[in-house]
Design a protein around this motif. Sequence first.
Motif, PDB file in Angstrom:
ATOM      1  N   ASP A 244      -4.300  -2.123  -3.971  1.00  0.00           N
ATOM      2  CA  ASP A 244      -2.874  -1.779  -3.915  1.00  0.00           C
ATOM      3  C   ASP A 244      -2.671  -0.389  -3.307  1.00  0.00           C
ATOM      4  OD1 ASP A 244      -2.281  -4.192  -5.055  1.00  0.00           O
ATOM      5  OD2 ASP A 244      -2.111  -3.411  -7.101  1.00  0.00           O
ATOM      6  N   ARG A 245      -3.537   0.531  -3.653  1.00  0.00           N
ATOM      7  CA  ARG A 245      -3.408   1.874  -3.098  1.00  0.00           C
ATOM      8  C   ARG A 245      -3.767   1.907  -1.617  1.00  0.00           C
ATOM      9  NH1 ARG A 245      -6.023   5.503  -8.061  1.00  0.00           N
ATOM     10  NH2 ARG A 245      -4.318   5.085  -9.544  1.00  0.00           N
TER      11      ARG A 245
ATOM     12  N   MET B   7      -3.160  -0.440   0.459  1.00  0.00           N
ATOM     13  CA  MET B   7      -2.006  -0.985   1.165  1.00  0.00           C
ATOM     14  C   MET B   7      -0.833  -0.008   1.159  1.00  0.00           C
ATOM     15  SD  MET B   7      -2.178  -4.884  -0.355  1.00  0.00           S
ATOM     16  CE  MET B   7      -0.785  -5.434   0.609  1.00  0.00           C
ATOM     17  N   ARG B   8      -0.796   0.858   0.157  1.00  0.00           N
ATOM     18  CA  ARG B   8       0.355   1.742   0.015  1.00  0.00           C
ATOM     19  C   ARG B   8       0.159   3.084   0.719  1.00  0.00           C
ATOM     20  NH1 ARG B   8       0.327   1.780  -5.037  1.00  0.00           N
ATOM     21  NH2 ARG B   8      -0.459   3.867  -5.484  1.00  0.00           N
ATOM     22  N   TYR B   9      -1.054   3.601   0.776  1.00  0.00           N
ATOM     23  CA  TYR B   9      -1.276   4.919   1.350  1.00  0.00           C
ATOM     24  C   TYR B   9      -1.042   4.899   2.860  1.00  0.00           C
ATOM     25  CZ  TYR B   9      -3.290   6.816  -2.946  1.00  0.00           C
ATOM     26  OH  TYR B   9      -3.477   7.269  -4.222  1.00  0.00           O
ATOM     27  N   SER B  10      -0.141   5.735   3.313  1.00  0.00           N
ATOM     28  CA  SER B  10       0.158   5.801   4.751  1.00  0.00           C
ATOM     29  C   SER B  10      -0.839   6.673   5.504  1.00  0.00           C
ATOM     30  CB  SER B  10       1.584   6.340   4.957  1.00  0.00           C
ATOM     31  OG  SER B  10       1.715   7.632   4.371  1.00  0.00           O
TER      32      SER B  10
ATOM     33  N   LYS C 171      -3.928   1.809   9.384  1.00  0.00           N
ATOM     34  CA  LYS C 171      -3.896   0.361   9.253  1.00  0.00           C
ATOM     35  C   LYS C 171      -3.591  -0.237  10.616  1.00  0.00           C
ATOM     36  CE  LYS C 171      -2.110   0.669   4.522  1.00  0.00           C
ATOM     37  NZ  LYS C 171      -1.995   2.147   4.532  1.00  0.00           N
TER      38      LYS C 171
ATOM     39  N   GLN D 284      -4.296  -7.196   9.180  1.00  0.00           N
ATOM     40  CA  GLN D 284      -3.425  -7.476   8.052  1.00  0.00           C
ATOM     41  C   GLN D 284      -3.772  -8.807   7.386  1.00  0.00           C
ATOM     42  OE1 GLN D 284      -1.214  -5.364   6.697  1.00  0.00           O
ATOM     43  NE2 GLN D 284      -0.952  -6.870   5.051  1.00  0.00           N
TER      44      GLN D 284
ATOM     45  N   ASP E 221      -4.839  -9.420   3.521  1.00  0.00           N
ATOM     46  CA  ASP E 221      -4.171 -10.396   2.654  1.00  0.00           C
ATOM     47  C   ASP E 221      -5.183 -11.347   2.024  1.00  0.00           C
ATOM     48  OD1 ASP E 221      -1.766  -9.247   3.316  1.00  0.00           O
ATOM     49  OD2 ASP E 221      -1.293 -10.701   4.897  1.00  0.00           O
TER      50      ASP E 221
END
Length: 313
Positions: free
Chosen positions: A193-194, A196-199, A203, A208, A212
């Motif tokens: 989760d982190r 996927m969230r950390y900008s 990425k 992607q 997933d």
Amino acid sequence: MVKRYITQGNLLMEVNRADGGCWVNLVAPTLEECVQIAQEFQIDLADVRAALDDEESSRVDVSNEYSLILFDVPSVEYRHQREAYTTIPLGLILVNDVLLTVCAEATPVLKNFLENTVKEFSTKKQMRFIYQIFLRSCMLYQSYLRIIDRKRKEIEAHIGDDTEEMELIDLHELESNLVYFDTSLRANKVVLDRLMRYSRIKKYPEDQDLLDDVVVENQQAIEMTRIYRDIIQGTRELLSSLMDNRLNSAMKYLASITIVMAIPTIISGIYGMNVSEKWMPLAHTPYGFGIICVLILVACVITMKVLKKRKML
């Protein structure tokens, strides 16, 4: 042990220098090797050695110089002279387009990469490489979970036979393995989760779908762990109930035998009392001893039939 690899075309080759796009694999490194790697890539020594601590928690640390990803992978160990499963930390350090992997032992998660059997694997695509490592870890979790469930079925197949305490111990061991897996998989989910969230972590749109897939496989492993854990708990309770029931049956059988054996004991005790023989029934009757024995036998048979009718024999 420290080895450096790079992919050229579709082949993985070992190199002496860690240039951009390389993979540096540290397996049970010594303190001197960790210090050398820390100085070479300007990394904190504590971060290099973080994965060597079994108690280290899964996390993601992102700084301007490098990124540290720490998560748990499944491992095989021997406890009580038996094969068991546990989890160990695997550290991924991304610095200057070089990916470092640190682990306290040679893990099967990286085996396929070393054997160059992973499709679309390239050391130059670090984020895809990281996602592929996560995916291999999830697949290995699921493989070990199926083995655990197979062992549980083998124990269940012997439930109709004489259940021993060792089978309960085996079930407890399997349940302990699932506890380790459940804890580690949930911690890995937080790491994903982190990611996927950390900008600040790069990425790429083409990766992607792979990310997933990793999330789905990790969630599936969590669900498998929960289901197998519930089943094993039910099986263990069933075995405990069967052992208690067999113990109750044995105690009931012994109690019935005691009741039957009490009849001749009471009668012989009465006739053995220090009283005048003229007051004892059948004392002067011919064949009195035989008649008493027959009466005792008849009383025992009647008692046994009554007990059997009550399902106590």
